[in-house]
Design a protein around this motif. Structure first.
Motif, PDB file in Angstrom:
ATOM      1  N   SER A   5       1.018  -1.324  -0.066  1.00  0.00           N
ATOM      2  CA  SER A   5      -0.102  -0.198   0.033  1.00  0.00           C
ATOM      3  C   SER A   5       1.044   1.187   0.186  1.00  0.00           C
ATOM      4  N   ILE A   6       0.739   2.157  -0.844  1.00  0.00           N
ATOM      5  CA  ILE A   6       1.458   3.527  -1.029  1.00  0.00           C
ATOM      6  C   ILE A   6       0.411   4.545  -1.282  1.00  0.00           C
ATOM      7  N   ARG A   7       0.639   5.637  -0.283  1.00  0.00           N
ATOM      8  CA  ARG A   7      -0.166   6.835  -0.617  1.00  0.00           C
ATOM      9  C   ARG A   7      -0.060   7.406  -1.895  1.00  0.00           C
ATOM     10  N   VAL A  36       1.024  -2.486  -6.868  1.00  0.00           N
ATOM     11  CA  VAL A  36       0.955  -1.427  -6.143  1.00  0.00           C
ATOM     12  C   VAL A  36      -0.499  -1.117  -5.617  1.00  0.00           C
ATOM     13  N   HIS A  37      -0.852  -0.950  -4.386  1.00  0.00           N
ATOM     14  CA  HIS A  37      -2.052  -0.409  -3.992  1.00  0.00           C
ATOM     15  C   HIS A  37      -1.999   0.904  -3.448  1.00  0.00           C
ATOM     16  N   ALA A  38      -2.871   1.715  -4.119  1.00  0.00           N
ATOM     17  CA  ALA A  38      -3.111   2.975  -3.750  1.00  0.00           C
ATOM     18  C   ALA A  38      -4.170   3.049  -2.602  1.00  0.00           C
ATOM     19  N   ALA A  39      -3.465   3.740  -1.426  1.00  0.00           N
ATOM     20  CA  ALA A  39      -4.062   3.710  -0.078  1.00  0.00           C
ATOM     21  C   ALA A  39      -5.282   4.573  -0.367  1.00  0.00           C
ATOM     22  N   GLN A  40      -6.184   4.281   0.324  1.00  0.00           N
ATOM     23  CA  GLN A  40      -7.608   4.919   0.637  1.00  0.00           C
ATOM     24  C   GLN A  40      -7.304   6.610   0.852  1.00  0.00           C
ATOM     25  N   SER A  41      -6.333   7.019   1.765  1.00  0.00           N
ATOM     26  CA  SER A  41      -6.377   8.183   2.170  1.00  0.00           C
ATOM     27  C   SER A  41      -5.246   8.962   1.491  1.00  0.00           C
ATOM     28  N   MET A  42      -5.547  10.189   1.151  1.00  0.00           N
ATOM     29  CA  MET A  42      -4.785  11.236   0.638  1.00  0.00           C
ATOM     30  C   MET A  42      -5.087  12.485   1.111  1.00  0.00           C
ATOM     31  N   THR A  43      -4.065  13.425   1.627  1.00  0.00           N
ATOM     32  CA  THR A  43      -4.376  14.680   2.211  1.00  0.00           C
ATOM     33  C   THR A  43      -4.359  15.821   0.981  1.00  0.00           C
ATOM     34  N   ARG A  77      -8.007   5.473  -5.542  1.00  0.00           N
ATOM     35  CA  ARG A  77      -7.481   5.228  -4.410  1.00  0.00           C
ATOM     36  C   ARG A  77      -8.469   4.075  -3.952  1.00  0.00           C
ATOM     37  N   GLY A  78      -7.566   3.375  -2.696  1.00  0.00           N
ATOM     38  CA  GLY A  78      -8.436   2.174  -2.360  1.00  0.00           C
ATOM     39  C   GLY A  78      -8.525   0.878  -3.207  1.00  0.00           C
ATOM     40  N   GLY A  79      -7.309   0.811  -3.984  1.00  0.00           N
ATOM     41  CA  GLY A  79      -7.170  -0.457  -4.863  1.00  0.00           C
ATOM     42  C   GLY A  79      -5.942  -0.517  -5.483  1.00  0.00           C
ATOM     43  N   ILE A  80      -5.920  -1.618  -6.231  1.00  0.00           N
ATOM     44  CA  ILE A  80      -4.612  -1.930  -7.041  1.00  0.00           C
ATOM     45  C   ILE A  80      -4.539  -1.076  -8.272  1.00  0.00           C
ATOM     46  N   ILE A  81      -3.591  -0.429  -8.553  1.00  0.00           N
ATOM     47  CA  ILE A  81      -3.655   0.395  -9.824  1.00  0.00           C
ATOM     48  C   ILE A  81      -2.340  -0.391 -10.839  1.00  0.00           C
ATOM     49  N   GLY A  82      -1.425  -1.070 -10.325  1.00  0.00           N
ATOM     50  CA  GLY A  82      -0.450  -1.673 -11.106  1.00  0.00           C
ATOM     51  C   GLY A  82       0.456  -2.496 -10.451  1.00  0.00           C
ATOM     52  N   SER A  83       1.744  -2.628 -11.121  1.00  0.00           N
ATOM     53  CA  SER A  83       2.852  -3.564 -10.505  1.00  0.00           C
ATOM     54  C   SER A  83       4.154  -3.038 -10.861  1.00  0.00           C
ATOM     55  N   VAL A  84       5.242  -3.334  -9.960  1.00  0.00           N
ATOM     56  CA  VAL A  84       6.312  -3.070 -10.441  1.00  0.00           C
ATOM     57  C   VAL A  84       7.289  -4.196  -9.794  1.00  0.00           C
ATOM     58  N   GLU A  85       8.529  -4.078 -10.254  1.00  0.00           N
ATOM     59  CA  GLU A  85       9.780  -5.109  -9.469  1.00  0.00           C
ATOM     60  C   GLU A  85      10.662  -4.287  -8.729  1.00  0.00           C
ATOM     61  N   LEU A  86      10.713  -4.951  -7.655  1.00  0.00           N
ATOM     62  CA  LEU A  86      11.640  -4.451  -6.474  1.00  0.00           C
ATOM     63  C   LEU A  86      12.961  -5.287  -6.731  1.00  0.00           C
ATOM     64  N   LEU A  87      14.118  -4.369  -6.810  1.00  0.00           N
ATOM     65  CA  LEU A  87      15.353  -5.109  -7.267  1.00  0.00           C
ATOM     66  C   LEU A  87      16.199  -5.159  -5.914  1.00  0.00           C
ATOM     67  N   PRO A 116     -10.446  -2.445  -6.748  1.00  0.00           N
ATOM     68  CA  PRO A 116     -10.731  -1.954  -5.450  1.00  0.00           C
ATOM     69  C   PRO A 116     -10.265  -3.113  -4.525  1.00  0.00           C
ATOM     70  N   PHE A 117      -9.448  -2.927  -3.436  1.00  0.00           N
ATOM     71  CA  PHE A 117      -9.281  -3.821  -2.480  1.00  0.00           C
ATOM     72  C   PHE A 117      -8.582  -3.260  -1.260  1.00  0.00           C
ATOM     73  N   LYS A 118      -9.016  -3.619  -0.040  1.00  0.00           N
ATOM     74  CA  LYS A 118      -8.535  -3.055   1.207  1.00  0.00           C
ATOM     75  C   LYS A 118      -6.981  -3.378   1.501  1.00  0.00           C
ATOM     76  N   GLY A 119      -6.249  -2.238   1.558  1.00  0.00           N
ATOM     77  CA  GLY A 119      -4.727  -2.264   1.821  1.00  0.00           C
ATOM     78  C   GLY A 119      -4.674  -2.588   3.576  1.00  0.00           C
ATOM     79  N   ARG A 120      -3.244  -2.854   3.548  1.00  0.00           N
ATOM     80  CA  ARG A 120      -2.645  -3.453   4.821  1.00  0.00           C
ATOM     81  C   ARG A 120      -1.191  -2.782   5.124  1.00  0.00           C
ATOM     82  N   LEU A 121      -0.845  -2.884   6.347  1.00  0.00           N
ATOM     83  CA  LEU A 121       0.446  -2.278   6.608  1.00  0.00           C
ATOM     84  C   LEU A 121       1.602  -3.424   5.765  1.00  0.00           C
ATOM     85  N   GLY A 122       2.715  -2.893   5.325  1.00  0.00           N
ATOM     86  CA  GLY A 122       3.762  -3.936   4.981  1.00  0.00           C
ATOM     87  C   GLY A 122       3.158  -4.425   3.703  1.00  0.00           C
TER      88      GLY A 122
END
Length: 133
Positions: A5-7, A36-43, A77-87, A116-122
């Protein structure tokens, strides 16, 4: 598949804006592609910090990065928007996106249809059947 989850607007920048570092305060041993999950909140303050004036990322212009964000209300916000590779998980990096104690080095982003999908920590698991590559 794993997800993080990323804001917003940071999640959008990873998928569409060339952001190759995700700043974190912790390391991970995970390597490979994740959702990449776009977090629900954004200020509005977070959005304005990145957008600056005219929705252009002003603090990165010196590094030759010129990206225009979508409008505040258009960022999903509040769901999956894509994917990326972590090197790798780094302690230091020369990328202009590196601004923290630690960072995840990313490459090859891929946009996906919004799910749409609920995010979590980590890092967390998302059932494969919910996301079509």
């Amino acid at each position: 598949m794993k997800a993080l989850s990323i804001r917003q607007p940071w999640a959008w920048l990873i998928i569409h804006g060339g952001k190759d570092i995700e700043n974190r305060s912790w390391h991970t041993k995970f390597r490979g592609r994740f959702l990449v999950h776009a977090a629900q909140s954004m200020t509005r303050l977070e959005y304005n910090y990145v957008a600056g004036h005219g929705e252009t990322i002003g603090f990165l212009e010196d590094a030759g990065i010129n990206v225009t964000l979508p409008a505040f209300e258009d960022l999903q916000r509040g769901g999956i928007i894509g994917s990326v590779e972590l090197l790798d998980s780094l302690n230091d990096c020369s990328s202009p996106w590196y601004m923290g104690d630690k960072g995840f080095w990313l490459r090859r982003p891929m946009a996906l249809p919004f799910t749409p999908f609920k995010g979590r920590l980590g890092f967390f698991e998302v059932p494969d059947e919910l996301v079509t590559p």
